[in-house]
Design a protein around this motif. Structure first.
Motif, PDB file in Angstrom:
ATOM      1  N   LYS A   1      38.730 -41.657  19.283  1.00  0.00           N
ATOM      2  CA  LYS A   1      39.413 -40.605  20.014  1.00  0.00           C
ATOM      3  C   LYS A   1      39.267 -40.782  21.530  1.00  0.00           C
ATOM      4  CE  LYS A   1      39.651 -35.652  20.515  1.00  0.00           C
ATOM      5  NZ  LYS A   1      39.188 -34.362  20.057  1.00  0.00           N
ATOM      6  N   PHE A   2      38.054 -41.114  21.993  1.00  0.00           N
ATOM      7  CA  PHE A   2      37.821 -41.239  23.430  1.00  0.00           C
ATOM      8  C   PHE A   2      37.773 -42.685  23.892  1.00  0.00           C
ATOM      9  CE2 PHE A   2      35.868 -37.176  22.229  1.00  0.00           C
ATOM     10  CZ  PHE A   2      36.625 -36.342  23.019  1.00  0.00           C
ATOM     11  N   GLY A   3      37.907 -43.619  22.992  1.00  0.00           N
ATOM     12  CA  GLY A   3      37.870 -45.022  23.353  1.00  0.00           C
ATOM     13  C   GLY A   3      36.445 -45.533  23.458  1.00  0.00           C
ATOM     14  N   TYR A   4      36.313 -46.657  24.109  1.00  0.00           N
ATOM     15  CA  TYR A   4      35.014 -47.323  24.253  1.00  0.00           C
ATOM     16  C   TYR A   4      34.651 -47.403  25.726  1.00  0.00           C
ATOM     17  CZ  TYR A   4      31.293 -50.682  23.767  1.00  0.00           C
ATOM     18  OH  TYR A   4      30.077 -51.289  23.808  1.00  0.00           O
ATOM     19  N   TYR A   5      33.436 -47.001  26.046  1.00  0.00           N
ATOM     20  CA  TYR A   5      32.936 -47.093  27.416  1.00  0.00           C
ATOM     21  C   TYR A   5      32.020 -48.298  27.561  1.00  0.00           C
ATOM     22  CZ  TYR A   5      34.743 -42.536  28.714  1.00  0.00           C
ATOM     23  OH  TYR A   5      35.581 -41.495  29.010  1.00  0.00           O
ATOM     24  N   GLU A   6      32.259 -49.067  28.594  1.00  0.00           N
ATOM     25  CA  GLU A   6      31.416 -50.222  28.926  1.00  0.00           C
ATOM     26  C   GLU A   6      30.807 -49.940  30.295  1.00  0.00           C
ATOM     27  OE1 GLU A   6      29.520 -53.715  28.346  1.00  0.00           O
ATOM     28  OE2 GLU A   6      31.014 -53.007  26.918  1.00  0.00           O
ATOM     29  N   THR A   7      29.510 -50.170  30.425  1.00  0.00           N
ATOM     30  CA  THR A   7      28.830 -49.977  31.707  1.00  0.00           C
ATOM     31  C   THR A   7      28.016 -51.219  32.050  1.00  0.00           C
ATOM     32  OG1 THR A   7      26.854 -48.994  30.732  1.00  0.00           O
ATOM     33  CG2 THR A   7      28.628 -47.493  31.335  1.00  0.00           C
ATOM     34  N   ILE A   8      27.940 -51.516  33.332  1.00  0.00           N
ATOM     35  CA  ILE A   8      27.123 -52.626  33.825  1.00  0.00           C
ATOM     36  C   ILE A   8      26.483 -52.185  35.135  1.00  0.00           C
ATOM     37  CG2 ILE A   8      27.103 -54.973  34.761  1.00  0.00           C
ATOM     38  CD1 ILE A   8      29.399 -55.682  32.927  1.00  0.00           C
ATOM     39  N   THR A   9      25.204 -52.469  35.272  1.00  0.00           N
ATOM     40  CA  THR A   9      24.488 -52.274  36.529  1.00  0.00           C
ATOM     41  C   THR A   9      24.123 -53.651  37.053  1.00  0.00           C
ATOM     42  OG1 THR A   9      23.578 -50.186  35.756  1.00  0.00           O
ATOM     43  CG2 THR A   9      22.462 -51.230  37.618  1.00  0.00           C
ATOM     44  N   ASP A  10      24.382 -53.895  38.328  1.00  0.00           N
ATOM     45  CA  ASP A  10      24.122 -55.202  38.924  1.00  0.00           C
ATOM     46  C   ASP A  10      23.699 -54.998  40.376  1.00  0.00           C
ATOM     47  OD1 ASP A  10      23.955 -57.951  39.141  1.00  0.00           O
ATOM     48  OD2 ASP A  10      26.063 -58.333  38.729  1.00  0.00           O
ATOM     49  N   SER A  11      23.373 -56.072  41.057  1.00  0.00           N
ATOM     50  CA  SER A  11      23.033 -55.974  42.476  1.00  0.00           C
ATOM     51  C   SER A  11      23.295 -57.309  43.157  1.00  0.00           C
ATOM     52  CB  SER A  11      21.570 -55.572  42.658  1.00  0.00           C
ATOM     53  OG  SER A  11      20.713 -56.562  42.134  1.00  0.00           O
ATOM     54  N   ILE A  12      23.415 -57.238  44.480  1.00  0.00           N
ATOM     55  CA  ILE A  12      23.572 -58.428  45.316  1.00  0.00           C
ATOM     56  C   ILE A  12      22.468 -58.375  46.359  1.00  0.00           C
ATOM     57  CG2 ILE A  12      25.051 -59.687  46.916  1.00  0.00           C
ATOM     58  CD1 ILE A  12      27.448 -58.295  45.570  1.00  0.00           C
ATOM     59  N   THR A  13      21.687 -59.442  46.458  1.00  0.00           N
ATOM     60  CA  THR A  13      20.584 -59.506  47.408  1.00  0.00           C
ATOM     61  C   THR A  13      21.034 -60.207  48.680  1.00  0.00           C
ATOM     62  OG1 THR A  13      18.990 -59.567  45.594  1.00  0.00           O
ATOM     63  CG2 THR A  13      18.208 -60.301  47.746  1.00  0.00           C
ATOM     64  N   TYR A  14      20.629 -59.652  49.813  1.00  0.00           N
ATOM     65  CA  TYR A  14      20.938 -60.211  51.123  1.00  0.00           C
ATOM     66  C   TYR A  14      19.620 -60.610  51.781  1.00  0.00           C
ATOM     67  CZ  TYR A  14      25.452 -58.192  50.165  1.00  0.00           C
ATOM     68  OH  TYR A  14      26.646 -57.870  49.565  1.00  0.00           O
ATOM     69  N   ASP A  85      38.222 -48.089  27.623  1.00  0.00           N
ATOM     70  CA  ASP A  85      39.426 -48.678  27.036  1.00  0.00           C
ATOM     71  C   ASP A  85      39.436 -48.380  25.546  1.00  0.00           C
ATOM     72  OD1 ASP A  85      41.775 -50.291  26.640  1.00  0.00           O
ATOM     73  OD2 ASP A  85      41.166 -51.488  28.356  1.00  0.00           O
ATOM     74  N   LYS A  86      40.482 -48.814  24.872  1.00  0.00           N
ATOM     75  CA  LYS A  86      40.649 -48.457  23.459  1.00  0.00           C
ATOM     76  C   LYS A  86      39.657 -49.143  22.529  1.00  0.00           C
ATOM     77  CE  LYS A  86      44.468 -51.709  22.918  1.00  0.00           C
ATOM     78  NZ  LYS A  86      44.785 -52.121  24.277  1.00  0.00           N
ATOM     79  N   ASN A  87      39.103 -50.299  22.963  1.00  0.00           N
ATOM     80  CA  ASN A  87      38.130 -50.988  22.113  1.00  0.00           C
ATOM     81  C   ASN A  87      37.139 -51.769  22.978  1.00  0.00           C
ATOM     82  OD1 ASN A  87      39.197 -53.710  22.644  1.00  0.00           O
ATOM     83  ND2 ASN A  87      40.942 -53.081  21.384  1.00  0.00           N
ATOM     84  N   HIS A  88      36.103 -52.258  22.342  1.00  0.00           N
ATOM     85  CA  HIS A  88      35.025 -52.961  23.042  1.00  0.00           C
ATOM     86  C   HIS A  88      35.521 -54.207  23.759  1.00  0.00           C
ATOM     87  CE1 HIS A  88      31.620 -55.860  23.200  1.00  0.00           C
ATOM     88  NE2 HIS A  88      31.021 -54.805  23.698  1.00  0.00           N
ATOM     89  N   GLU A  89      36.347 -54.981  23.107  1.00  0.00           N
ATOM     90  CA  GLU A  89      36.840 -56.233  23.695  1.00  0.00           C
ATOM     91  C   GLU A  89      37.631 -55.987  24.979  1.00  0.00           C
ATOM     92  OE1 GLU A  89      40.045 -59.671  22.574  1.00  0.00           O
ATOM     93  OE2 GLU A  89      38.694 -59.021  20.962  1.00  0.00           O
ATOM     94  N   ASP A  90      38.552 -55.032  24.944  1.00  0.00           N
ATOM     95  CA  ASP A  90      39.364 -54.735  26.134  1.00  0.00           C
ATOM     96  C   ASP A  90      38.509 -54.157  27.259  1.00  0.00           C
ATOM     97  OD1 ASP A  90      41.572 -55.668  24.794  1.00  0.00           O
ATOM     98  OD2 ASP A  90      42.378 -53.683  24.330  1.00  0.00           O
ATOM     99  N   ALA A  91      37.561 -53.279  26.906  1.00  0.00           N
ATOM    100  CA  ALA A  91      36.681 -52.696  27.920  1.00  0.00           C
ATOM    101  C   ALA A  91      35.809 -53.776  28.565  1.00  0.00           C
ATOM    102  CB  ALA A  91      35.810 -51.603  27.304  1.00  0.00           C
ATOM    103  N   THR A  92      35.305 -54.688  27.768  1.00  0.00           N
ATOM    104  CA  THR A  92      34.473 -55.779  28.292  1.00  0.00           C
ATOM    105  C   THR A  92      35.279 -56.687  29.218  1.00  0.00           C
ATOM    106  OG1 THR A  92      33.059 -55.720  26.335  1.00  0.00           O
ATOM    107  CG2 THR A  92      33.017 -57.739  27.634  1.00  0.00           C
ATOM    108  N   THR A  93      36.484 -57.021  28.824  1.00  0.00           N
ATOM    109  CA  THR A  93      37.351 -57.860  29.667  1.00  0.00           C
ATOM    110  C   THR A  93      37.619 -57.182  30.999  1.00  0.00           C
ATOM    111  OG1 THR A  93      38.395 -58.865  27.734  1.00  0.00           O
ATOM    112  CG2 THR A  93      39.617 -58.972  29.810  1.00  0.00           C
ATOM    113  N   ARG A  94      37.959 -55.900  30.960  1.00  0.00           N
ATOM    114  CA  ARG A  94      38.283 -55.175  32.191  1.00  0.00           C
ATOM    115  C   ARG A  94      37.072 -55.014  33.098  1.00  0.00           C
ATOM    116  NH1 ARG A  94      40.866 -49.852  30.704  1.00  0.00           N
ATOM    117  NH2 ARG A  94      40.781 -49.549  32.939  1.00  0.00           N
TER     118      ARG A  94
END
Length: 108
Positions: A1-14, A85-94
């Motif tokens: 109903k609500f689709g699939y949520y993908e989250t990522i936490t990352d960082s860039i060091t300077y 997105d509607k599924n895990h694969e599409d959410a991961t790609t995006r």
């Protein structure tokens, strides 16, 4: 109903002596320019409540956003990505495409 949520936490060091200066320049550029063609940009440094902090939220569309904030203790910028997105694969790609775009811009 609500689709699939993908989250990522990352960082860039300077690294180096100019690391902190580079982070400040990037945050200023992100505040003042529309680099990511975002639908909306929220600057938490202008808030008048307990949520005031040095962070920016970029809403790309109704199903994609990311946040950027400098670390207070290390020479790095932290990145938080959320995509729906509607599924895990599409959410991961995006989310991988969005993360790649943002990191490329911040590492210039």
């Amino acid at each position: 109903k609500f689709g699939y949520y993908e989250t990522i936490t990352d960082s860039i060091t300077y690294e180096g002596i100019d690391g902190s200066k580079k982070m400040q320049e990037i945050m200023e550029k992100l505040r003042n320019e529309n680099i990511f063609n975002e639908k909306e940009k929220i600057d938490y440094s202008t808030r008048k409540d307990d949520l005031k902090t040095n962070a920016l939220k970029f809403i790309i569309n109704d199903n994609e956003y990311f946040m950027v904030r400098p670390s207070g203790t290390e020479p790095k910028i932290k990145l938080y990505f959320i995509v729906n997105d509607k599924n895990h694969e599409d959410a991961t790609t995006r989310i991988n495409k969005l993360m790649s775009l943002v990191k490329h811009e911040l590492m210039k």
